[in-house]
Design an enzyme around this catalytic site. Structure first.
Site, PDB file in Angstrom:
ATOM      1  N   TYR A 111     -43.054  77.087  -9.320  1.00  0.00           N
ATOM      2  CA  TYR A 111     -41.950  76.408 -10.022  1.00  0.00           C
ATOM      3  C   TYR A 111     -41.050  77.451 -10.700  1.00  0.00           C
ATOM      4  CZ  TYR A 111     -39.648  73.999 -13.879  1.00  0.00           C
ATOM      5  OH  TYR A 111     -38.721  73.553 -14.777  1.00  0.00           O
ATOM      6  N   THR A 139     -35.759  77.673 -16.750  1.00  0.00           N
ATOM      7  CA  THR A 139     -36.991  77.397 -17.498  1.00  0.00           C
ATOM      8  C   THR A 139     -37.672  78.652 -18.030  1.00  0.00           C
ATOM      9  OG1 THR A 139     -39.278  76.631 -17.192  1.00  0.00           O
ATOM     10  CG2 THR A 139     -38.148  77.347 -15.237  1.00  0.00           C
TER      11      THR A 139
END
Ligand code: UDP
Length: 328
Positions: free
Chosen positions: A142, A118
């Site tokens: 995250y 990501t």
């Protein structure tokens, strides 16, 4: 013999689209999913093996049954806000599950690994157009957990010859143009589906998270890619692994940033409806601007995005949103 690909999280939004793309390309996707956030009804293109990535014995049994030529690892916790309030959950589940999966793959001689990483691994980089060489400085758990898995893949490449393609996604949007699968999260946290809910009255309004960012209109800027284009890159990545071997990283973005307000304006234009909005506070963990080019994916993989313009992404998402299948 069928060329099986183990797709973790294949019942989720991106994983289900990837299963369709794999199936179209002649592979058989084997969906490995615990159905905690995915949908049984989205598994349409190959077998579903229900299981948890924490369960090594279950993983070993599935690897032994199918002898997959590759793994595509989508299954992960992915909510930035939640990762700020509960970092332990992200560090333990995302990282330990990936380690379990990598070890199971290596034990069964499956040496090709495609990983969904990501742009959240970059953190806040103040207007820089990001690429594969930009230093990663995640600002939420995250992103941190995903970067740790990237490091893990490189280490296992060096120690065990594990070949990997890491895709750093920017914001994924849209739905399968044939309407076979689409986006549905519970809870929903993503901008475009929440906005479509506000447009058709499923929610009272969309809250804009922060209007005081250092961006032209004060709202966060993101780079959106159509989910079908994104998963096409995964098939190209898999072919790259089958022929070239090694460890590679590719950013998948459109190269163009859209502010939250610009996405809202585009949705008004596509749907011809009003978007009720509330001006809200910033959301913890959000970077002001995340925009990337995809030069390396275009040149090395021959990736050619077809549907990643904002109007098409919103139109495809809107069509899915209004379809009866929308409620999985
Ligand atoms: N966003 C927003 N309201 C919402 C959901 C998201 O203003 O209800 C903003 C969010 O702060 C971010 C952008 O929309 O700047 C995209 O958020 P999303 O959760 O879709 O993806 P992320 O960028 O977190 O991966």
């Amino acid at each position: 013999m069928a060329a099986y690909v183990l797709v973790t999280g294949g019942a989720g939004y991106i994983g289900a689209h990837a299963c369709k793309a794999l199936s179209k390309a002649g592979y058989v996707p084997v969906c490995f999913d615990n159905l905690s956030t995915g949908w049984k009804q989205a598994v349409k293109y190959g077998p579903l093996e229900e299981g948890d990535l924490a369960d090594r014995a279950r993983l070993d049994a599935v690897f032994a049954q199918y002898k997959p030529i590759a793994v595509m690892h989508f299954a992960a916790l992915s909510l930035v806000g939640e990762s700020m309030s509960n970092p332990a959950k992200y560090w333990s589940q995302n990282v330990n599950n990936a380690l379990n999966l990598i070890e199971a793959a290596i034990a069964s001689e499956c040496k090709n690994f495609v990983f969904s990483s990501t742009c959240a691994t970059y953190g806040d980089q103040d207007g820089v157009v990001l690429d594969e060489d930009t230093p990663q400085r995640p600002i939420n758990a995250y992103g941190g957990s995903k970067r740790a898995i990237e490091d893990m893949l490189r280490d296992f490449g060096a120690s065990h010859g594990l070949n990997s393609v890491i895709f750093r996604y920017f914001n994924v949007a849209g739905a399968d143009p044939d309407g076979e699968v689409g986006e549905q999260h519970v809870p929903e946290t993503h901008l475009i589906p929440l906005m479509l809910d506000a447009i058709d009255g499923k929610r009272p309004a969309l809250t804009v998270f922060g209007s005081d960012y250092p961006t032209p209109d004060g709202t966060c800027v993101r780079d959106y890619v159509h989910v079908s284009d994104l998963v096409d890159a995964h098939v190209l990545g898999l072919r790259w692994l089958e022929h070239d071997k090694g460890n590679a990283v590719f950013c998948l973005g459109s190269g163009k940033g859209f502010s939250v307000r610009e996405v809202i304006d585009a949705s008004r234009a596509v749907t011809n409806r009003d978007v009720p909005i509330i001006e809200g506070e910033r959301r913890a963990g959000d970077a002001a601007c995340l925009v990337s080019g995809s030069r390396r994916a275009l040149s090395d993989l021959g990736w050619a995005p077809q549907r990643s313009d904002m109007a098409t992404m919103i139109a495809d998402a809107w069509r899915w949103h209004q379809a009866p299948e929308y409620e999985y």
